[in-house]
Motif scaffolding. Structure first.
Motif, PDB file in Angstrom:
ATOM      1  N   SER A  98      21.828  -7.168 -14.601  1.00  0.00           N
ATOM      2  CA  SER A  98      22.555  -7.581 -13.403  1.00  0.00           C
ATOM      3  C   SER A  98      23.390  -6.428 -12.854  1.00  0.00           C
TER       4      SER A  98
ATOM      5  N   SER B 168      11.889  -7.539  -9.694  1.00  0.00           N
ATOM      6  CA  SER B 168      13.035  -7.646 -10.587  1.00  0.00           C
ATOM      7  C   SER B 168      12.862  -6.671 -11.739  1.00  0.00           C
TER       8      SER B 168
ATOM      9  N   ASP C 206      21.151  -9.510 -20.118  1.00  0.00           N
ATOM     10  CA  ASP C 206      21.269 -10.090 -18.776  1.00  0.00           C
ATOM     11  C   ASP C 206      22.379  -9.415 -17.975  1.00  0.00           C
ATOM     12  N   GLU C 207      23.507  -9.123 -18.635  1.00  0.00           N
ATOM     13  CA  GLU C 207      24.625  -8.475 -17.942  1.00  0.00           C
ATOM     14  C   GLU C 207      24.272  -7.049 -17.553  1.00  0.00           C
TER      15      GLU C 207
ATOM     16  N   HIS D  47      23.148  -3.949  -9.050  1.00  0.00           N
ATOM     17  CA  HIS D  47      24.158  -3.648  -8.033  1.00  0.00           C
ATOM     18  C   HIS D  47      23.940  -2.268  -7.422  1.00  0.00           C
TER      19      HIS D  47
END
Length: 208
Positions: free
Chosen positions: A160, A184, A156-157, A164
């Protein structure tokens, strides 16, 4: 161990033949048979940065490498973005690319960046064309540090962090003879697309 050579056919190929040690790095000033994704060739003239390294396997390896490149490039320029799954963009044009290969019990990741080399595509760009001063040693040390840090993050990190820098999410995209909107990135690293009548996952397609 870091190996430095003048010329090699492909840094990925050299490492696959001569090294299975996790963390080994090969840097070459030139490639005579540089490779990109989907069997594409990668022009590798003098003046670019071409290197490959070995690592443990990870299903999100292309994203991890991309994040590590983009983060490390912040030392020199801010207009860096990523295009899923493996393109490095500068000022909206292609600055470099990533090729990750799973060889069973380990992986090899290759990176090519346009620094002072000539480029022949109007969609490509070099750092020096924009007056950017670049340090090979600073970039490499920063990249390897960022890669180690990102590799330890959760899926997930990682996703994410990739978001960016990514330029596709929320945009209309095209591949082969299809089109849709990028929604996504899934947990397996695929691109989630909403077409006119379905949601699907792209894994290795060339997306524009």
């Amino acid at each position: 161990m870091i190996h430095i050579v003048e010329t090699v056919s492909s840094t990925n190929y050299w490492l696959s033949e001569y090294s299975e040690n996790i963390g080994d790095v090969l840097i070459s000033r030139k490639q005579t048979a540089g490779r990109g994704r989907l069997g594409n060739s990668w022009e590798s003239l003098l003046g670019g940065l071409y290197f490959s390294f070995t690592s443990n396997n990870h299903r999100l390896l292309p994203l991890i490498v991309g994040i590590s490149v983009a983060t490390s490039m912040q030392n020199f320029v801010k207009e860096i973005s990523l295009k899923w799954p493996n393109d490095i963009l500068f000022d909206g044009k292609k600055l470099g690319g990533i090729l990750c290969e799973n060889l069973g019990h380990y992986s090899i990741s290759g990176l090519g960046l346009n620094i002072t080399n000539k480029v022949h595509s109007p969609n490509s760009i070099t750092l020096t064309s924009k007056g950017v001063k670049f340090s090979y040693s600073l970039f490499l040390s920063s990249f390897l540090s960022n890669f180690e840090r990102m590799f330890a993050k959760s899926s997930d990190e990682i996703i994410s962090s990739f978001g960016h820098f990514d330029v596709l999410i929320g945009q209309e995209v095209f591949w082969e003879r299809n089109q849709g909107f990028a929604q996504s990135i899934a947990e397996d690293g695929s691109l989630v697309i909403q077409t006119s009548d379905e949601i699907l996952n792209l894994h290795a397609e060339e997306v524009h």
